[in-house]
Design a protein around this motif. Structure first.
Motif, PDB file in Angstrom:
ATOM      1  N   TYR A  35      37.431  35.442  35.337  1.00 36.93           N
ATOM      2  CA  TYR A  35      38.560  35.844  34.517  1.00 36.93           C
ATOM      3  C   TYR A  35      39.732  36.155  35.449  1.00 36.93           C
ATOM      4  CZ  TYR A  35      35.964  36.372  30.135  1.00 36.93           C
ATOM      5  OH  TYR A  35      35.251  36.132  28.989  1.00 36.93           O
ATOM      6  N   GLN A  37      43.237  38.456  35.748  1.00 41.66           N
ATOM      7  CA  GLN A  37      43.908  39.614  35.166  1.00 41.66           C
ATOM      8  C   GLN A  37      45.180  39.924  35.951  1.00 41.66           C
ATOM      9  OE1 GLN A  37      41.723  43.368  35.109  1.00 41.66           O
ATOM     10  NE2 GLN A  37      42.865  44.049  33.316  1.00 41.66           N
ATOM     11  N   PRO A  43      42.386  40.853  30.821  1.00 42.46           N
ATOM     12  CA  PRO A  43      41.754  39.698  31.475  1.00 42.46           C
ATOM     13  C   PRO A  43      41.805  38.481  30.556  1.00 42.46           C
ATOM     14  CG  PRO A  43      40.328  41.637  31.564  1.00 42.46           C
ATOM     15  CD  PRO A  43      41.441  41.954  30.612  1.00 42.46           C
ATOM     16  N   PHE A  45      40.146  34.433  30.177  1.00 48.47           N
ATOM     17  CA  PHE A  45      39.044  33.578  30.589  1.00 48.47           C
ATOM     18  C   PHE A  45      39.546  32.399  31.416  1.00 48.47           C
ATOM     19  CE2 PHE A  45      35.034  31.433  30.146  1.00 48.47           C
ATOM     20  CZ  PHE A  45      35.329  30.099  29.945  1.00 48.47           C
ATOM     21  N   LEU A  87      38.347  38.294  38.390  1.00 51.43           N
ATOM     22  CA  LEU A  87      37.116  39.018  38.101  1.00 51.43           C
ATOM     23  C   LEU A  87      35.957  38.042  37.949  1.00 51.43           C
ATOM     24  CD1 LEU A  87      38.565  41.350  35.313  1.00 51.43           C
ATOM     25  CD2 LEU A  87      38.312  41.888  37.718  1.00 51.43           C
TER      26      LEU A  87
ATOM     27  N   LEU B 102      35.170  36.097  26.303  1.00 49.86           N
ATOM     28  CA  LEU B 102      35.713  37.253  25.615  1.00 49.86           C
ATOM     29  C   LEU B 102      37.207  37.093  25.426  1.00 49.86           C
ATOM     30  CD1 LEU B 102      33.915  40.081  27.626  1.00 49.86           C
ATOM     31  CD2 LEU B 102      33.365  39.319  25.330  1.00 49.86           C
ATOM     32  N   PHE B 104      40.348  39.415  24.957  1.00 50.49           N
ATOM     33  CA  PHE B 104      40.683  40.827  25.126  1.00 50.49           C
ATOM     34  C   PHE B 104      41.974  41.197  24.404  1.00 50.49           C
ATOM     35  CE2 PHE B 104      37.792  42.579  28.277  1.00 50.49           C
ATOM     36  CZ  PHE B 104      37.235  41.456  28.857  1.00 50.49           C
TER      37      PHE B 104
END
Lengths: 109, 113
Positions: A35, A37, A43, A45, A87, B102, B104
Motif C-alpha cells: 500500500y 500512504q 493508505p 492499494f 506499507l 482494503l 480506507f
C-alpha cells in the motif's frame, strides 16, 4: 510470532529506480500486499502477490518469494509525487492482514 | 461520491471525555474495519465486522466499543479517553472475496490533551 520487517526510510533521486524490501513471518500465508500512504492521507492499494514471481503494473512492480518469506516493491522512473510511505502487509491463514511499519521514501530532485 | 467516509476528520478533546467517530461506506461491501495508526505509523487492526456481526476484536481496552447499525456503517465510541488514545483512526471496508484489498477512509486524527 508474526512479524513484518521493512526499512524505515529510503532516499532516491527523481528519474531513478528504487527497490523496497519486505520480509515476513506469518502463521500461514494468503498473500502479500503493498500500500502507498502519502503524509496525512489514507493508505491506497498498490499490489497483491500470492504466487512467486514478479507482477508489473506500470512504473510499479512487486515480487514475491514464498520460500524466502520475501517481497520487494520496485518503483521505476521515480517522480516527486512518489514520495510517500510504502506499507507491506502479509495475510495470514485467518485472512488477517499483518502490517509492517512502512518505509518512508524520500525523492530528491 | 466518497467511497468510505468518516467523521470527524479532526478531534481534540480532554482526558476523561467520551467521543465517537462515525464511518459509512457506499461500496456495498460486507466487511468493515477500524484501524489505529500511532505516531510510529504502525497500522493495528482493532475491530472487524462482517454484515453487522463482530468477527475480529483485537486486544483493545473495553473503553472502545464499535457499533454497526447496518452493514454500511461502523461507528467507534471511546469512553474515558486517555493520552495514549491519541492517534489516527482509519475506517476501511473490503469486498466479499478474501483478496485483502482494503478501501480506507481519510482517517480521523484524535488528540487527547
Amino acid at each position: 510470532g508474526q512479524n513484518i520487517d521493512q526499512p524505515t526510510e529510503m532516499t532516491a533521486t527523481e528519474g531513478a529506480i528504487v527497490q523496497i524490501n519486505c520480509t515476513y513471518q506469518t502463521s500461514g500465508f494468503n498473500g502479500l500486499f503493498w500500500y502507498q500512504q502519502h503524509a496525512g492521507e489514507a493508505p491506497t492499494f498498490l499490489s497483491y502477490n500470492v504466487l512467486d514471481g514478479l507482477e508489473e503494473k506500470g512504473r510499479f512492480s512487486s515480487f514475491l518469494s514464498r520460500s524466502k518469506g520475501y517481497s520487494y516493491l520496485l518503483l521505476k522512473e521515480l517522480q516527486m509525487k512518489d514520495s510517500a510511505s510504502y506499507l507491506c502487509a502479509a495475510m495470514d491463514s485467518n485472512y488477517q492482514l499483518i502490517w509492517g511499519a512502512g518505509t518512508k521514501l524520500i525523492i530528491k530532485p | 461520491d466518497t467511497a468510505v467516509s468518516q467523521t470527524p476528520k479532526y478531534l481534540v478533546t480532554q482526558m476523561g471525555n467520551d467521543k465517537s467517530i462515525k464511518c459509512e461506506q457506499n461500496l456495498g461491501h460486507d466487511t468493515m474495519y477500524w484501524y489505529k495508526q500511532d505516531s510510529k505509523k504502525f497500522l493495528k487492526i482493532m475491530f472487524s465486522y462482517n454484515n453487522k456481526e463482530l468477527i475480529i476484536n483485537e486486544t483493545v481496552p473495553n473503553r472502545f466499543s464499535p457499533k454497526s447499525p447496518d452493514k454500511a456503517h461502523l461507528n467507534l465510541h471511546i469512553n474515558s479517553l486517555e493520552l495514549g488514545d491519541s492517534a489516527v483512526y482509519f475506517c476501511a471496508s473490503s469486498p466479499p472475496a478474501d483478496t485483502g484489498e482494503l478501501f480506507f477512509g481519510e482517517g480521523s486524527r484524535l488528540t487527547v490533551l
